[in-house]
Design a protein around this motif. Structure first.
Motif, PDB file in Angstrom:
ATOM      1  N   SER A 162       0.926  -1.298   0.230  1.00  0.00           N
ATOM      2  CA  SER A 162       0.067  -0.091   0.070  1.00  0.00           C
ATOM      3  C   SER A 162       0.970   1.160   0.305  1.00  0.00           C
ATOM      4  CB  SER A 162      -0.951  -0.125   1.143  1.00  0.00           C
ATOM      5  OG  SER A 162      -1.809  -1.065   1.283  1.00  0.00           O
ATOM      6  N   LEU A 163       1.953   1.150   0.738  1.00  0.00           N
ATOM      7  CA  LEU A 163       2.895   2.270   0.855  1.00  0.00           C
ATOM      8  C   LEU A 163       3.410   2.843  -0.593  1.00  0.00           C
ATOM      9  CD1 LEU A 163       4.788   4.422   2.273  1.00  0.00           C
ATOM     10  CD2 LEU A 163       6.184   2.812   2.813  1.00  0.00           C
ATOM     11  N   ARG A 164       3.521   1.899  -1.526  1.00  0.00           N
ATOM     12  CA  ARG A 164       4.306   2.326  -2.696  1.00  0.00           C
ATOM     13  C   ARG A 164       3.450   3.317  -3.777  1.00  0.00           C
ATOM     14  NH1 ARG A 164       5.921  -3.501  -2.186  1.00  0.00           N
ATOM     15  NH2 ARG A 164       8.214  -3.443  -1.784  1.00  0.00           N
ATOM     16  N   PRO A 165       2.211   2.881  -3.920  1.00  0.00           N
ATOM     17  CA  PRO A 165       1.302   3.739  -4.809  1.00  0.00           C
ATOM     18  C   PRO A 165       0.933   5.092  -4.208  1.00  0.00           C
ATOM     19  CG  PRO A 165      -0.123   1.902  -4.185  1.00  0.00           C
ATOM     20  CD  PRO A 165       1.488   1.691  -3.778  1.00  0.00           C
ATOM     21  N   TRP A 166       0.625   4.854  -2.713  1.00  0.00           N
ATOM     22  CA  TRP A 166       0.274   6.091  -1.867  1.00  0.00           C
ATOM     23  C   TRP A 166       1.444   7.147  -1.865  1.00  0.00           C
ATOM     24  CZ3 TRP A 166       1.754   9.068   2.055  1.00  0.00           C
ATOM     25  CH2 TRP A 166       0.721   9.993   2.888  1.00  0.00           C
ATOM     26  N   LEU A 167       2.576   6.636  -1.606  1.00  0.00           N
ATOM     27  CA  LEU A 167       3.770   7.557  -1.789  1.00  0.00           C
ATOM     28  C   LEU A 167       3.929   8.251  -3.205  1.00  0.00           C
ATOM     29  CD1 LEU A 167       6.138   8.854  -0.118  1.00  0.00           C
ATOM     30  CD2 LEU A 167       7.572   6.911  -0.851  1.00  0.00           C
ATOM     31  N   ALA A 168       3.745   7.353  -4.213  1.00  0.00           N
ATOM     32  CA  ALA A 168       3.970   7.784  -5.499  1.00  0.00           C
ATOM     33  C   ALA A 168       3.070   8.939  -5.673  1.00  0.00           C
ATOM     34  CB  ALA A 168       3.855   6.763  -6.599  1.00  0.00           C
ATOM     35  N   LEU A 169       1.883   8.598  -5.403  1.00  0.00           N
ATOM     36  CA  LEU A 169       0.730   9.741  -5.788  1.00  0.00           C
ATOM     37  C   LEU A 169       0.900  11.024  -5.060  1.00  0.00           C
ATOM     38  CD1 LEU A 169      -0.555   7.304  -7.369  1.00  0.00           C
ATOM     39  CD2 LEU A 169      -2.760   8.301  -6.569  1.00  0.00           C
ATOM     40  N   LYS A 170       1.151  10.747  -3.623  1.00  0.00           N
ATOM     41  CA  LYS A 170       1.193  11.891  -2.630  1.00  0.00           C
ATOM     42  C   LYS A 170       2.446  12.683  -2.920  1.00  0.00           C
ATOM     43  CE  LYS A 170      -0.716  12.641   0.852  1.00  0.00           C
ATOM     44  NZ  LYS A 170      -2.046  13.594   1.106  1.00  0.00           N
ATOM     45  N   ALA A 171       3.805  11.981  -3.189  1.00  0.00           N
ATOM     46  CA  ALA A 171       4.949  12.782  -3.305  1.00  0.00           C
ATOM     47  C   ALA A 171       4.964  13.428  -4.559  1.00  0.00           C
ATOM     48  CB  ALA A 171       6.106  11.987  -3.029  1.00  0.00           C
ATOM     49  N   SER A 172       4.337  13.108  -5.457  1.00  0.00           N
ATOM     50  CA  SER A 172       4.383  13.685  -6.893  1.00  0.00           C
ATOM     51  C   SER A 172       3.030  14.731  -7.211  1.00  0.00           C
ATOM     52  CB  SER A 172       4.327  12.603  -8.054  1.00  0.00           C
ATOM     53  OG  SER A 172       2.970  11.932  -7.812  1.00  0.00           O
ATOM     54  N   GLY A 173       2.614  14.653  -6.067  1.00  0.00           N
ATOM     55  CA  GLY A 173       1.287  16.022  -6.205  1.00  0.00           C
ATOM     56  C   GLY A 173      -0.049  15.533  -6.880  1.00  0.00           C
ATOM     57  N   ILE A 174      -0.455  14.194  -7.030  1.00  0.00           N
ATOM     58  CA  ILE A 174      -1.557  13.796  -7.557  1.00  0.00           C
ATOM     59  C   ILE A 174      -2.423  13.929  -6.561  1.00  0.00           C
ATOM     60  CG2 ILE A 174      -2.889  12.061  -8.979  1.00  0.00           C
ATOM     61  CD1 ILE A 174      -0.032  11.172 -10.349  1.00  0.00           C
ATOM     62  N   PRO A 175      -3.354  14.394  -6.867  1.00  0.00           N
ATOM     63  CA  PRO A 175      -4.711  14.292  -5.392  1.00  0.00           C
ATOM     64  C   PRO A 175      -5.521  13.151  -5.524  1.00  0.00           C
ATOM     65  CG  PRO A 175      -5.434  15.794  -7.398  1.00  0.00           C
ATOM     66  CD  PRO A 175      -3.807  15.404  -7.673  1.00  0.00           C
ATOM     67  N   PHE A 176      -5.511  12.863  -4.254  1.00  0.00           N
ATOM     68  CA  PHE A 176      -6.468  11.815  -4.046  1.00  0.00           C
ATOM     69  C   PHE A 176      -7.046  11.556  -2.682  1.00  0.00           C
ATOM     70  CE2 PHE A 176      -2.340  10.411  -2.747  1.00  0.00           C
ATOM     71  CZ  PHE A 176      -2.567   9.472  -1.824  1.00  0.00           C
ATOM     72  N   GLU A 177      -8.080  10.682  -2.448  1.00  0.00           N
ATOM     73  CA  GLU A 177      -8.281  10.430  -1.079  1.00  0.00           C
ATOM     74  C   GLU A 177      -8.051   8.953  -0.602  1.00  0.00           C
ATOM     75  OE1 GLU A 177     -12.616  10.841  -0.677  1.00  0.00           O
ATOM     76  OE2 GLU A 177     -12.353  13.034  -0.959  1.00  0.00           O
ATOM     77  N   ASP A 178      -7.688   8.824   0.728  1.00  0.00           N
ATOM     78  CA  ASP A 178      -7.364   7.505   0.716  1.00  0.00           C
ATOM     79  C   ASP A 178      -8.151   6.758   1.919  1.00  0.00           C
ATOM     80  OD1 ASP A 178      -6.431   8.650   3.073  1.00  0.00           O
ATOM     81  OD2 ASP A 178      -4.474   7.657   3.203  1.00  0.00           O
ATOM     82  N   VAL A 179      -8.753   5.504   1.704  1.00  0.00           N
ATOM     83  CA  VAL A 179      -9.368   4.671   2.548  1.00  0.00           C
ATOM     84  C   VAL A 179      -8.650   3.485   3.283  1.00  0.00           C
ATOM     85  CG1 VAL A 179     -11.353   3.192   2.774  1.00  0.00           C
ATOM     86  CG2 VAL A 179     -11.662   5.133   1.376  1.00  0.00           C
ATOM     87  N   LEU A 180      -8.563   3.633   4.640  1.00  0.00           N
ATOM     88  CA  LEU A 180      -7.873   2.514   5.349  1.00  0.00           C
ATOM     89  C   LEU A 180      -8.608   1.376   5.681  1.00  0.00           C
ATOM     90  CD1 LEU A 180      -5.079   1.947   6.969  1.00  0.00           C
ATOM     91  CD2 LEU A 180      -6.299   3.139   8.908  1.00  0.00           C
ATOM     92  N   VAL A 181      -7.967   0.136   5.451  1.00  0.00           N
ATOM     93  CA  VAL A 181      -8.715  -1.073   6.093  1.00  0.00           C
ATOM     94  C   VAL A 181      -7.634  -1.763   6.841  1.00  0.00           C
ATOM     95  CG1 VAL A 181      -9.476  -3.325   5.352  1.00  0.00           C
ATOM     96  CG2 VAL A 181      -9.903  -1.317   3.802  1.00  0.00           C
ATOM     97  N   LEU A 182      -7.883  -1.828   8.061  1.00  0.00           N
ATOM     98  CA  LEU A 182      -7.007  -2.238   9.009  1.00  0.00           C
ATOM     99  C   LEU A 182      -6.814  -4.074   8.712  1.00  0.00           C
ATOM    100  CD1 LEU A 182      -8.009  -0.804  12.471  1.00  0.00           C
ATOM    101  CD2 LEU A 182      -6.019  -0.086  11.111  1.00  0.00           C
ATOM    102  N   LEU A 183      -5.787  -4.241   8.712  1.00  0.00           N
ATOM    103  CA  LEU A 183      -5.244  -5.690   8.486  1.00  0.00           C
ATOM    104  C   LEU A 183      -5.323  -6.664   9.524  1.00  0.00           C
ATOM    105  CD1 LEU A 183      -2.068  -5.377   6.165  1.00  0.00           C
ATOM    106  CD2 LEU A 183      -4.544  -5.306   5.583  1.00  0.00           C
ATOM    107  N   ASP A 184      -5.465  -7.996   9.446  1.00  0.00           N
ATOM    108  CA  ASP A 184      -5.846  -8.804  10.459  1.00  0.00           C
ATOM    109  C   ASP A 184      -6.733  -8.689  11.393  1.00  0.00           C
ATOM    110  OD1 ASP A 184      -4.780 -11.339  11.479  1.00  0.00           O
ATOM    111  OD2 ASP A 184      -3.409 -10.027  13.112  1.00  0.00           O
ATOM    112  N   ARG A 185      -7.951  -8.424  10.908  1.00  0.00           N
ATOM    113  CA  ARG A 185      -9.232  -8.266  11.499  1.00  0.00           C
ATOM    114  C   ARG A 185     -10.236  -8.899  11.012  1.00  0.00           C
ATOM    115  NH1 ARG A 185      -6.035  -5.492  14.001  1.00  0.00           N
ATOM    116  NH2 ARG A 185      -6.421  -3.404  15.091  1.00  0.00           N
ATOM    117  N   PRO A 186     -11.324  -9.500  11.846  1.00  0.00           N
ATOM    118  CA  PRO A 186     -12.216 -10.729  11.448  1.00  0.00           C
ATOM    119  C   PRO A 186     -12.732  -9.945  10.004  1.00  0.00           C
ATOM    120  CG  PRO A 186     -12.514 -10.285  13.804  1.00  0.00           C
ATOM    121  CD  PRO A 186     -11.456  -9.333  13.308  1.00  0.00           C
TER     122      PRO A 186
END
Length: 216
Positions: A16-40
């Motif tokens: 998840s970090l890879r595309p998030w950082l690519a978009l954020k650091a290069s200035g492409i606007p987006f919203e993010d939605v977090l899904v916690l891992l290892d939950r039922p």
């Protein structure tokens, strides 16, 4: 055009970090939605967004783009002004090659030095398969910086998608105190000090932890 990037726990989800950082650091606007891992309900929540049941996935105009490298490639095509790949053909080909190598390889490193951003910085006993991957990555970084990195602190001088693809490895090397040459430490510090990277890190620190990923 709007983008929503669905990501997993920021402490642990290297993909998840890879595309998030690519978009954020290069200035492409987006919203993010977090899904916690290892939950039922983790898989159920991811399937609301992604046909694979995995993160990350980018949602835009009713379409889903999944897989970290696919997202970076698609955003590079849609937003050439973001310069996610180098303009020079030789540098661009090299950037794509080392990104694909990261995408498909280094299983020894992945299995032994998992991403865990809040882990105290300390070494972990080495394994031969991880050591071989570390040596290859250091060779990639050194060779790329020597050939293409004269214009700035990143692999190709300016930040690119290749730096985003290797950002989780930067954190692994830092977290597990992997010995690196001084010039490579300078590169790692440039990635860690990116404002976008600091934003991700601060968010990760505030997340609930998962016992499954807390292995020393």
């Amino acid at each position: 055009m709007s983008y929503t990037l669905v990501v997993g726990s920021k402490n642990y989800s290297s993909w998840s970090l890879r595309p998030w950082l690519a978009l954020k650091a290069s200035g492409i606007p987006f919203e993010d939605v977090l899904v916690l891992l290892d939950r039922p309900d983790t898989r159920q929540n991811i399937l609301k967004h992604s046909p694979t049941g995995k993160v990350p996935v980018l949602k835009t105009d009713g379409e889903a783009i999944w897989d970290s490298l696919a997202i970076i490639e698609e955003m590079a095509a849609r937003h050439p002004e973001a310069r996610l790949w180098p303009a020079d053909p030789a540098a661009r080909a090299h950037a794509r090659s080392i990104s694909a190598e990261m995408h498909s390889g280094f299983q020894g490193l992945r299995g032994h030095l998992d991403m865990n951003l809040h882990r105290p910085v300390k070494p972990r006993p080495s394994k031969p398969e991880a050591e071989a991957d570390i040596a290859r990555i250091l060779a990639i970084w050194t060779g790329t910086r020597t050939r293409f990195g004269q214009g700035g602190p990143f692999l190709f001088g300016a930040f690119t998608g290749a730096d985003a693809m290797y950002a989780p490895v930067v954190w692994r090397f830092h977290t597990y105190a992997v010995p690196v040459p001084a010039d490579i430490r300078t590169y790692m510090d440039a990635v860690i000090d990116l404002p976008a990277m600091r934003e991700w890190y601060e968010a990760a620190r505030n997340e609930p932890r998962s016992a499954r990923y807390e292995v020393d």
